[in-house]
Design an enzyme around this catalytic site. Structure first.
Site, PDB file in Angstrom:
ATOM      1  N   LYS A  22       0.855  -1.203   0.000  1.00 21.45           N
ATOM      2  CA  LYS A  22       0.000   0.000   0.000  1.00 21.45           C
ATOM      3  C   LYS A  22       0.890   1.253   0.000  1.00 21.45           C
ATOM      4  CE  LYS A  22      -1.549   1.565   4.158  1.00 21.45           C
ATOM      5  NZ  LYS A  22      -1.248   2.960   4.469  1.00 21.45           N
ATOM      6  N   ASN A  23       1.930   1.251   0.831  1.00 22.63           N
ATOM      7  CA  ASN A  23       2.731   2.474   1.009  1.00 22.63           C
ATOM      8  C   ASN A  23       3.739   2.712  -0.104  1.00 22.63           C
ATOM      9  OD1 ASN A  23       1.237   2.937   3.232  1.00 22.63           O
ATOM     10  ND2 ASN A  23       2.849   2.463   4.723  1.00 22.63           N
ATOM     11  N   CYS A 116      -5.065  12.446  12.619  1.00 25.93           N
ATOM     12  CA  CYS A 116      -5.723  11.146  12.715  1.00 25.93           C
ATOM     13  C   CYS A 116      -5.380  10.574  14.084  1.00 25.93           C
ATOM     14  CB  CYS A 116      -5.217  10.228  11.616  1.00 25.93           C
ATOM     15  SG  CYS A 116      -3.513   9.806  11.841  1.00 25.93           S
ATOM     16  N   ARG A 121      -0.197  14.876  12.099  1.00 27.21           N
ATOM     17  CA  ARG A 121       0.165  14.679  10.680  1.00 27.21           C
ATOM     18  C   ARG A 121       0.332  16.011   9.927  1.00 27.21           C
ATOM     19  NH1 ARG A 121      -1.155   9.239   9.677  1.00 27.21           N
ATOM     20  NH2 ARG A 121       0.455   9.232   8.101  1.00 27.21           N
ATOM     21  N   ASP A 305       5.297   1.142  11.862  1.00 26.16           N
ATOM     22  CA  ASP A 305       4.058   0.451  11.469  1.00 26.16           C
ATOM     23  C   ASP A 305       3.987  -0.973  12.016  1.00 26.16           C
ATOM     24  OD1 ASP A 305       3.869   1.978   8.162  1.00 26.16           O
ATOM     25  OD2 ASP A 305       3.469   2.727  10.166  1.00 26.16           O
ATOM     26  N   ARG A 397      -8.278  -0.671   5.297  1.00 29.60           N
ATOM     27  CA  ARG A 397      -7.506   0.344   4.556  1.00 29.60           C
ATOM     28  C   ARG A 397      -6.183  -0.236   4.076  1.00 29.60           C
ATOM     29  NH1 ARG A 397      -6.423   5.610   7.739  1.00 29.60           N
ATOM     30  NH2 ARG A 397      -5.206   5.857   5.853  1.00 29.60           N
TER      31      ARG A 397
END
Ligand code: EPZ
Length: 417
Positions: A22-23, A116, A121, A305, A397
Protein backbone atom coordinates in the site's frame (compact mmCIF):
# COMPACT_ATOMS: atom_id res chain seq x y z
CA UNK A 1 -20.45 -1.25 10.40
CA UNK A 2 -18.69 -4.58 9.94
CA UNK A 3 -17.03 -6.49 12.79
CA UNK A 4 -14.56 -9.34 13.11
CA UNK A 5 -15.13 -12.33 15.40
CA UNK A 6 -12.13 -14.43 16.45
CA UNK A 7 -12.34 -17.72 18.37
CA UNK A 8 -9.01 -18.42 20.03
CA UNK A 9 -6.55 -19.73 20.81
CA UNK A 10 -5.20 -20.48 17.32
CA UNK A 11 -1.87 -21.95 16.18
CA UNK A 12 -1.13 -20.64 12.67
CA UNK A 13 0.35 -23.21 10.28
CA UNK A 14 0.88 -23.03 6.51
CA UNK A 15 1.75 -20.55 3.75
CA UNK A 16 0.82 -16.88 3.34
CA UNK A 17 1.32 -15.00 0.08
CA UNK A 18 2.06 -11.33 0.75
CA UNK A 19 0.28 -8.69 -1.36
CA UNK A 20 1.66 -5.55 -3.01
CA UNK A 21 2.67 -2.63 -0.78
CA UNK A 22 0.00 0.00 0.00
CA UNK A 23 2.73 2.47 1.01
CA UNK A 24 4.66 1.95 -2.22
CA UNK A 25 1.53 2.00 -4.42
CA UNK A 26 0.09 5.27 -3.05
CA UNK A 27 3.00 7.58 -4.05
CA UNK A 28 3.35 5.71 -7.37
CA UNK A 29 -0.35 6.27 -8.15
CA UNK A 30 0.07 9.96 -7.28
CA UNK A 31 3.21 10.17 -9.45
CA UNK A 32 1.28 8.79 -12.44
CA UNK A 33 -0.25 12.29 -12.67
CA UNK A 34 3.07 13.51 -14.09
CA UNK A 35 2.24 11.64 -17.27
CA UNK A 36 -0.06 12.65 -20.11
CA UNK A 37 0.11 9.09 -21.43
CA UNK A 38 -0.88 5.62 -20.22
CA UNK A 39 0.66 3.99 -17.14
CA UNK A 40 0.21 0.26 -16.39
CA UNK A 41 0.55 -0.80 -12.72
CA UNK A 42 0.68 -4.38 -11.43
CA UNK A 43 0.63 -6.01 -7.96
CA UNK A 44 -1.57 -3.28 -6.42
CA UNK A 45 -3.19 -4.54 -3.19
CA UNK A 46 -6.99 -4.58 -3.09
CA UNK A 47 -7.29 -2.34 -0.03
CA UNK A 48 -9.45 0.71 0.61
CA UNK A 49 -6.65 3.29 0.60
CA UNK A 50 -5.81 2.24 -2.97
CA UNK A 51 -9.49 2.50 -3.93
CA UNK A 52 -9.59 6.01 -2.41
CA UNK A 53 -6.45 7.09 -4.28
CA UNK A 54 -7.98 5.78 -7.54
CA UNK A 55 -11.14 7.79 -6.75
CA UNK A 56 -8.93 10.84 -6.22
CA UNK A 57 -7.19 10.34 -9.58
CA UNK A 58 -10.60 9.98 -11.28
CA UNK A 59 -11.81 13.18 -9.57
CA UNK A 60 -8.76 14.90 -11.12
CA UNK A 61 -9.78 13.71 -14.58
CA UNK A 62 -7.68 10.53 -14.98
CA UNK A 63 -9.31 7.61 -16.74
CA UNK A 64 -8.60 4.56 -14.55
CA UNK A 65 -9.63 0.95 -15.05
CA UNK A 66 -8.49 -2.56 -14.20
CA UNK A 67 -7.75 -5.00 -16.99
CA UNK A 68 -7.41 -8.36 -15.22
CA UNK A 69 -4.76 -7.62 -12.53
CA UNK A 70 -3.30 -4.55 -14.24
CA UNK A 71 -4.49 -1.02 -13.44
CA UNK A 72 -4.44 1.17 -16.54
CA UNK A 73 -4.23 4.93 -15.89
CA UNK A 74 -4.85 7.18 -18.89
CA UNK A 75 -4.00 10.82 -18.21
CA UNK A 76 -4.42 12.10 -21.76
CA UNK A 77 -7.29 14.36 -20.66
CA UNK A 78 -6.34 14.76 -17.00
CA UNK A 79 -6.69 18.51 -16.36
CA UNK A 80 -8.22 19.13 -12.92
CA UNK A 81 -6.13 20.48 -10.05
CA UNK A 82 -8.36 20.33 -6.98
CA UNK A 83 -8.04 17.43 -4.52
CA UNK A 84 -11.22 17.57 -2.39
CA UNK A 85 -11.47 17.25 1.41
CA UNK A 86 -13.96 14.36 1.17
CA UNK A 87 -11.23 12.12 -0.34
CA UNK A 88 -8.08 13.48 1.36
CA UNK A 89 -9.59 13.39 4.88
CA UNK A 90 -9.84 9.58 4.92
CA UNK A 91 -6.52 8.92 3.22
CA UNK A 92 -3.73 11.32 4.20
CA UNK A 93 -1.57 10.18 1.33
CA UNK A 94 -3.86 12.34 -0.84
CA UNK A 95 -1.44 15.18 -0.11
CA UNK A 96 0.97 13.37 -2.44
CA UNK A 97 -0.91 14.68 -5.49
CA UNK A 98 0.29 18.20 -4.65
CA UNK A 99 3.80 17.67 -6.06
CA UNK A 100 2.75 16.16 -9.41
CA UNK A 101 -0.06 18.68 -10.00
CA UNK A 102 2.33 21.58 -9.40
CA UNK A 103 4.96 19.96 -11.63
CA UNK A 104 2.47 19.45 -14.46
CA UNK A 105 0.22 22.54 -14.25
CA UNK A 106 2.09 25.04 -12.08
CA UNK A 107 -0.86 25.31 -9.68
CA UNK A 108 -2.99 23.12 -7.41
CA UNK A 109 -5.54 23.26 -4.60
CA UNK A 110 -5.26 20.30 -2.22
CA UNK A 111 -7.14 19.70 1.01
CA UNK A 112 -5.04 19.62 4.17
CA UNK A 113 -4.91 15.95 5.22
CA UNK A 114 -5.90 16.68 8.82
CA UNK A 115 -4.89 14.71 11.85
CA UNK A 116 -5.72 11.15 12.71
CA UNK A 117 -5.57 8.70 15.61
CA UNK A 118 -1.77 8.51 15.56
CA UNK A 119 -0.97 12.20 15.46
CA UNK A 120 -1.52 15.65 13.99
CA UNK A 121 0.16 14.68 10.68
CA UNK A 122 1.42 18.17 9.68
CA UNK A 123 2.73 18.86 6.16
CA UNK A 124 5.10 21.74 6.93
CA UNK A 125 8.12 19.79 5.63
CA UNK A 126 6.31 19.09 2.34
CA UNK A 127 5.44 22.79 1.91
CA UNK A 128 8.90 24.09 2.89
CA UNK A 129 10.46 21.70 0.38
CA UNK A 130 8.10 22.76 -2.43
CA UNK A 131 8.81 26.43 -1.61
CA UNK A 132 12.46 25.52 -2.26
CA UNK A 133 11.42 24.72 -5.84
CA UNK A 134 9.82 28.15 -6.24
CA UNK A 135 6.27 27.27 -5.09
CA UNK A 136 4.19 30.04 -3.46
CA UNK A 137 1.37 28.78 -1.21
CA UNK A 138 -1.22 29.87 1.29
CA UNK A 139 -3.48 27.89 3.60
CA UNK A 140 -7.09 28.98 3.38
CA UNK A 141 -10.25 27.25 4.66
CA UNK A 142 -8.56 23.89 5.07
CA UNK A 143 -6.89 23.86 1.65
CA UNK A 144 -3.38 24.44 0.38
CA UNK A 145 -3.54 26.91 -2.53
CA UNK A 146 -0.19 26.52 -4.31
CA UNK A 147 1.29 27.91 -7.49
CA UNK A 148 4.64 28.15 -9.24
CA UNK A 149 4.31 31.16 -11.53
CA UNK A 150 7.70 30.57 -13.17
CA UNK A 151 7.35 26.76 -13.11
CA UNK A 152 9.32 24.57 -10.68
CA UNK A 153 13.03 25.44 -10.54
CA UNK A 154 15.49 22.78 -9.36
CA UNK A 155 17.52 23.62 -6.25
CA UNK A 156 19.25 22.17 -3.16
CA UNK A 157 16.82 21.20 -0.38
CA UNK A 158 17.71 19.71 3.01
CA UNK A 159 14.73 18.34 4.95
CA UNK A 160 14.64 19.55 8.57
CA UNK A 161 13.34 16.14 9.63
CA UNK A 162 13.17 12.73 7.95
CA UNK A 163 9.72 12.47 6.35
CA UNK A 164 8.57 9.67 4.02
CA UNK A 165 5.74 11.73 2.51
CA UNK A 166 7.76 14.92 2.08
CA UNK A 167 10.58 12.98 0.39
CA UNK A 168 8.02 11.43 -1.98
CA UNK A 169 6.25 14.73 -2.77
CA UNK A 170 9.55 16.45 -3.59
CA UNK A 171 10.91 13.51 -5.62
CA UNK A 172 7.82 13.62 -7.81
CA UNK A 173 7.70 17.43 -8.13
CA UNK A 174 11.43 17.78 -8.92
CA UNK A 175 11.14 15.19 -11.72
CA UNK A 176 9.66 17.83 -14.07
CA UNK A 177 11.39 20.90 -12.57
CA UNK A 178 13.75 23.00 -14.70
CA UNK A 179 17.36 22.07 -13.86
CA UNK A 180 18.74 19.82 -11.14
CA UNK A 181 17.47 19.24 -7.60
CA UNK A 182 19.45 17.73 -4.73
CA UNK A 183 17.38 16.46 -1.79
CA UNK A 184 19.25 15.88 1.50
CA UNK A 185 18.18 14.15 4.74
CA UNK A 186 15.71 12.03 2.75
CA UNK A 187 13.69 9.16 4.11
CA UNK A 188 15.13 5.95 2.62
CA UNK A 189 12.37 3.43 3.29
CA UNK A 190 12.18 0.69 0.59
CA UNK A 191 8.90 2.24 -0.63
CA UNK A 192 10.84 5.42 -1.54
CA UNK A 193 13.22 3.35 -3.63
CA UNK A 194 10.25 1.71 -5.33
CA UNK A 195 8.98 5.20 -6.24
CA UNK A 196 12.44 6.12 -7.62
CA UNK A 197 12.47 2.94 -9.72
CA UNK A 198 8.97 3.73 -11.04
CA UNK A 199 9.87 7.35 -11.88
CA UNK A 200 13.02 6.26 -13.73
CA UNK A 201 10.94 3.62 -15.54
CA UNK A 202 8.67 6.39 -16.96
CA UNK A 203 11.63 8.48 -18.14
CA UNK A 204 12.71 10.51 -15.11
CA UNK A 205 16.38 10.95 -14.19
CA UNK A 206 16.92 10.19 -10.49
CA UNK A 207 20.01 8.83 -8.70
CA UNK A 208 21.01 8.27 -5.06
CA UNK A 209 24.26 10.20 -4.49
CA UNK A 210 24.68 9.43 -0.77
CA UNK A 211 22.85 7.42 1.92
CA UNK A 212 20.13 10.07 2.43
CA UNK A 213 20.84 12.32 -0.59
CA UNK A 214 19.32 12.07 -4.04
CA UNK A 215 19.84 13.95 -7.31
CA UNK A 216 16.94 14.62 -9.68
CA UNK A 217 17.64 16.09 -13.13
CA UNK A 218 14.36 17.54 -14.39
CA UNK A 219 13.02 16.07 -17.66
CA UNK A 220 10.36 17.42 -20.03
CA UNK A 221 8.97 14.15 -21.34
CA UNK A 222 7.28 11.32 -19.40
CA UNK A 223 7.10 7.95 -21.17
CA UNK A 224 4.33 5.36 -21.25
CA UNK A 225 5.41 2.28 -19.32
CA UNK A 226 4.38 -0.44 -16.89
CA UNK A 227 5.59 -1.19 -13.37
CA UNK A 228 5.00 -3.84 -10.72
CA UNK A 229 4.81 -2.51 -7.16
CA UNK A 230 7.01 -4.08 -4.44
CA UNK A 231 5.67 -6.42 -1.73
CA UNK A 232 4.14 -5.10 1.49
CA UNK A 233 6.85 -5.47 4.13
CA UNK A 234 4.49 -4.34 6.93
CA UNK A 235 1.96 -7.02 6.03
CA UNK A 236 4.82 -9.55 5.90
CA UNK A 237 6.14 -8.35 9.28
CA UNK A 238 2.66 -8.60 10.78
CA UNK A 239 2.35 -12.28 9.78
CA UNK A 240 5.89 -13.04 11.00
CA UNK A 241 4.87 -11.66 14.40
CA UNK A 242 1.61 -13.68 14.26
CA UNK A 243 3.63 -16.91 13.78
CA UNK A 244 5.88 -16.09 16.73
CA UNK A 245 2.91 -15.10 18.89
CA UNK A 246 0.81 -18.23 18.23
CA UNK A 247 3.85 -20.55 18.40
CA UNK A 248 2.91 -21.41 14.83
CA UNK A 249 4.79 -22.45 11.72
CA UNK A 250 4.38 -20.14 8.72
CA UNK A 251 6.02 -19.67 5.33
CA UNK A 252 5.68 -15.99 4.36
CA UNK A 253 6.08 -15.80 0.58
CA UNK A 254 6.46 -13.32 -2.36
CA UNK A 255 8.83 -11.12 -0.37
CA UNK A 256 12.41 -9.79 -0.38
CA UNK A 257 13.63 -11.12 3.01
CA UNK A 258 16.50 -8.65 3.10
CA UNK A 259 14.00 -5.79 3.55
CA UNK A 260 12.85 -7.38 6.84
CA UNK A 261 16.34 -7.80 8.32
CA UNK A 262 15.67 -5.66 11.41
CA UNK A 263 12.40 -7.37 12.24
CA UNK A 264 13.86 -10.87 11.65
CA UNK A 265 16.77 -10.04 14.00
CA UNK A 266 14.31 -8.95 16.73
CA UNK A 267 12.10 -12.06 16.31
CA UNK A 268 15.15 -14.35 16.50
CA UNK A 269 16.24 -12.54 19.70
CA UNK A 270 12.75 -13.07 21.13
CA UNK A 271 13.12 -16.78 20.39
CA UNK A 272 11.60 -17.60 17.00
CA UNK A 273 13.31 -20.10 14.68
CA UNK A 274 13.71 -18.45 11.27
CA UNK A 275 14.98 -19.74 7.93
CA UNK A 276 15.43 -17.18 5.13
CA UNK A 277 15.08 -18.28 1.49
CA UNK A 278 15.18 -16.34 -1.79
CA UNK A 279 11.63 -14.97 -1.71
CA UNK A 280 10.30 -16.52 1.49
CA UNK A 281 10.80 -16.55 5.24
CA UNK A 282 9.98 -19.76 7.16
CA UNK A 283 9.26 -18.97 10.84
CA UNK A 284 8.44 -21.25 13.80
CA UNK A 285 7.40 -19.65 17.06
CA UNK A 286 9.04 -20.95 20.21
CA UNK A 287 7.27 -21.92 23.44
CA UNK A 288 9.31 -19.31 25.33
CA UNK A 289 8.96 -15.70 24.12
CA UNK A 290 11.84 -13.67 25.55
CA UNK A 291 11.37 -10.03 26.62
CA UNK A 292 13.35 -7.24 24.94
CA UNK A 293 13.35 -3.43 24.67
CA UNK A 294 12.54 -1.87 21.29
CA UNK A 295 12.68 1.59 19.70
CA UNK A 296 10.99 2.58 16.45
CA UNK A 297 13.12 4.55 14.00
CA UNK A 298 13.28 5.59 10.35
CA UNK A 299 14.56 2.86 7.99
CA UNK A 300 16.58 0.74 8.56
CA UNK A 301 15.34 0.86 12.18
CA UNK A 302 12.25 -0.95 13.49
CA UNK A 303 9.25 0.19 11.44
CA UNK A 304 6.78 2.28 13.44
CA UNK A 305 4.06 0.45 11.47
CA UNK A 306 5.03 -2.76 13.31
CA UNK A 307 5.16 -1.23 16.82
CA UNK A 308 1.63 -2.20 17.85
CA UNK A 309 2.08 -5.74 16.59
CA UNK A 310 5.39 -6.16 18.45
CA UNK A 311 3.69 -4.86 21.60
CA UNK A 312 1.20 -7.74 21.56
CA UNK A 313 4.06 -10.21 21.21
CA UNK A 314 5.91 -8.65 24.17
CA UNK A 315 2.79 -8.94 26.33
CA UNK A 316 3.35 -12.71 26.08
CA UNK A 317 7.08 -12.50 26.88
CA UNK A 318 8.62 -14.13 29.97
CA UNK A 319 9.56 -10.76 31.53
CA UNK A 320 8.74 -7.04 31.20
CA UNK A 321 9.72 -5.01 28.11
CA UNK A 322 9.75 -1.37 26.96
CA UNK A 323 8.83 -0.01 23.52
CA UNK A 324 9.80 3.57 22.66
CA UNK A 325 7.83 5.19 19.81
CA UNK A 326 10.04 7.81 18.15
CA UNK A 327 8.12 8.62 14.96
CA UNK A 328 4.54 9.59 15.85
CA UNK A 329 3.43 11.53 18.91
CA UNK A 330 0.34 9.48 19.65
CA UNK A 331 0.79 5.95 18.38
CA UNK A 332 -0.33 4.07 21.50
CA UNK A 333 -4.10 4.04 20.82
CA UNK A 334 -4.05 0.21 20.90
CA UNK A 335 -2.79 0.18 24.52
CA UNK A 336 -6.17 1.00 26.09
CA UNK A 337 -7.85 -1.83 24.16
CA UNK A 338 -5.08 -4.32 24.99
CA UNK A 339 -5.39 -3.36 28.67
CA UNK A 340 -9.12 -4.08 28.42
CA UNK A 341 -8.10 -7.61 27.37
CA UNK A 342 -6.01 -7.98 30.53
CA UNK A 343 -2.65 -6.57 29.39
CA UNK A 344 -0.73 -4.43 31.88
CA UNK A 345 0.85 -1.68 29.78
CA UNK A 346 1.71 1.71 31.20
CA UNK A 347 2.52 4.74 29.02
CA UNK A 348 5.20 7.18 30.13
CA UNK A 349 5.76 9.87 27.48
CA UNK A 350 6.76 8.06 24.30
CA UNK A 351 7.52 4.83 26.15
CA UNK A 352 5.18 1.88 26.76
CA UNK A 353 6.16 -0.25 29.80
CA UNK A 354 4.83 -3.74 29.04
CA UNK A 355 4.27 -6.43 31.66
CA UNK A 356 5.06 -9.91 30.36
CA UNK A 357 3.25 -13.20 31.04
CA UNK A 358 -0.11 -11.73 30.02
CA UNK A 359 -3.14 -13.96 29.62
CA UNK A 360 -5.51 -12.03 27.36
CA UNK A 361 -9.22 -12.38 28.14
CA UNK A 362 -11.82 -12.21 25.35
CA UNK A 363 -13.59 -8.85 25.03
CA UNK A 364 -15.51 -6.58 22.66
CA UNK A 365 -12.93 -4.15 21.20
CA UNK A 366 -12.77 -0.95 19.14
CA UNK A 367 -10.24 -0.48 16.32
CA UNK A 368 -8.82 3.07 16.14
CA UNK A 369 -6.27 3.07 13.32
CA UNK A 370 -4.85 0.69 10.74
CA UNK A 371 -1.99 -0.87 12.69
CA UNK A 372 -3.77 -0.75 16.08
CA UNK A 373 -6.61 -2.78 14.51
CA UNK A 374 -4.31 -5.55 13.38
CA UNK A 375 -2.68 -5.69 16.84
CA UNK A 376 -6.14 -6.44 18.27
CA UNK A 377 -6.56 -9.27 15.75
CA UNK A 378 -3.19 -10.70 16.85
CA UNK A 379 -4.17 -10.50 20.53
CA UNK A 380 -7.51 -12.17 19.75
CA UNK A 381 -5.72 -15.05 17.98
CA UNK A 382 -3.97 -15.97 21.24
CA UNK A 383 -7.00 -15.49 23.48
CA UNK A 384 -9.15 -18.40 24.73
CA UNK A 385 -12.73 -17.63 23.74
CA UNK A 386 -14.61 -15.22 21.45
CA UNK A 387 -13.28 -11.72 20.78
CA UNK A 388 -15.20 -9.14 18.73
CA UNK A 389 -13.43 -6.24 16.99
CA UNK A 390 -15.53 -3.24 15.89
CA UNK A 391 -14.82 -0.53 13.23
CA UNK A 392 -12.72 -2.85 11.10
CA UNK A 393 -12.90 -0.35 8.22
CA UNK A 394 -9.57 0.79 9.69
CA UNK A 395 -8.16 -2.68 8.97
CA UNK A 396 -9.54 -2.76 5.42
CA UNK A 397 -7.51 0.34 4.56
CA UNK A 398 -4.27 -1.64 4.49
CA UNK A 399 -4.64 -5.45 4.80
CA UNK A 400 -5.85 -7.35 1.73
CA UNK A 401 -8.15 -10.33 2.51
CA UNK A 402 -6.82 -10.59 6.07
CA UNK A 403 -9.43 -13.00 7.39
CA UNK A 404 -9.12 -15.19 4.25
CA UNK A 405 -5.32 -15.35 4.61
CA UNK A 406 -5.55 -16.11 8.35
CA UNK A 407 -8.35 -18.71 7.93
CA UNK A 408 -6.19 -20.51 5.36
CA UNK A 409 -3.51 -21.05 8.05
CA UNK A 410 -5.94 -22.19 10.73
CA UNK A 411 -7.41 -19.10 12.37
CA UNK A 412 -11.05 -19.24 13.45
CA UNK A 413 -11.96 -15.75 12.25
CA UNK A 414 -14.97 -14.35 10.43
CA UNK A 415 -16.46 -11.02 9.42
CA UNK A 416 -20.04 -10.08 10.19
CA UNK A 417 -22.31 -7.04 10.18
C1 EPZ B 1 4.32 7.27 5.93
O1 EPZ B 1 3.53 8.27 6.54
C2 EPZ B 1 3.47 6.01 5.94
N1 EPZ B 1 2.26 6.23 5.16
C3 EPZ B 1 3.09 5.66 7.38
O2 EPZ B 1 2.34 4.44 7.35
C4 EPZ B 1 4.38 5.42 8.17
O3 EPZ B 1 4.04 5.15 9.52
C5 EPZ B 1 5.26 6.67 8.09
O4 EPZ B 1 5.51 7.01 6.70
C6 EPZ B 1 6.60 6.47 8.79
O5 EPZ B 1 7.29 5.42 8.21
C7 EPZ B 1 2.32 6.09 3.81
O6 EPZ B 1 3.37 5.81 3.25
C8 EPZ B 1 1.04 6.31 3.05
P1 EPZ B 1 6.33 10.85 7.76
P2 EPZ B 1 4.00 9.83 6.46
O7 EPZ B 1 6.13 12.06 6.92
O8 EPZ B 1 4.65 10.10 5.17
C9 EPZ B 1 6.18 14.29 11.05
C10 EPZ B 1 0.50 3.05 7.79
O9 EPZ B 1 0.11 2.55 8.86
N2 EPZ B 1 6.01 15.20 9.92
O10 EPZ B 1 7.59 10.07 7.61
O11 EPZ B 1 2.87 10.68 6.88
C11 EPZ B 1 4.98 13.35 11.22
O12 EPZ B 1 3.97 13.96 11.97
C12 EPZ B 1 0.95 4.50 7.76
O13 EPZ B 1 0.59 2.44 6.69
C13 EPZ B 1 6.06 16.57 10.16
O14 EPZ B 1 6.25 17.01 11.28
O15 EPZ B 1 5.11 9.84 7.62
C14 EPZ B 1 5.59 12.17 11.95
O16 EPZ B 1 5.67 12.47 13.33
C15 EPZ B 1 0.76 5.19 9.11
N3 EPZ B 1 5.89 17.43 9.11
C16 EPZ B 1 7.00 12.10 11.36
O17 EPZ B 1 7.26 13.39 10.79
C17 EPZ B 1 5.69 16.97 7.82
O18 EPZ B 1 5.57 17.80 6.90
C18 EPZ B 1 7.16 11.05 10.26
O19 EPZ B 1 6.15 11.29 9.30
C19 EPZ B 1 5.64 15.58 7.61
C20 EPZ B 1 5.81 14.71 8.68
Amino acid sequence: MQKLQVFGPNVLKGKINVSGSKNAALPILAASLLSTKKIFLKNLPKVNDIKTMIELLKSLGSKVKYKKKTLIINNLKQNKRVAPYRLVKTMRAGILVLGPLLAKFGNAKVSLPGGCAIGSRPIDIHLKGLAGLGVKYKIDQGYVHASAPRGLIGSKICFSKISVGATENLLIAASLAKGTTILKNCAIEPEINDLVNFLNRIGCNIKWIAKRSIKIVGVSEIKENSYSVMFDRIEAGTYLIAASLTRGNLKIRNIIPNLLKTEVKILKKIGAFIKVKKDEIHICGSKKIKSTNLKTAPWPGLATDLQAQMMVLLCKANKNSVIQENIFENRFMHVAELNRMGAKIMIKGNKALINGNTTFAPAELMATDLRASVSLVLAALTTKGKTIINRIYHLDRGYEDIEKKLRKVGAKIKRFK
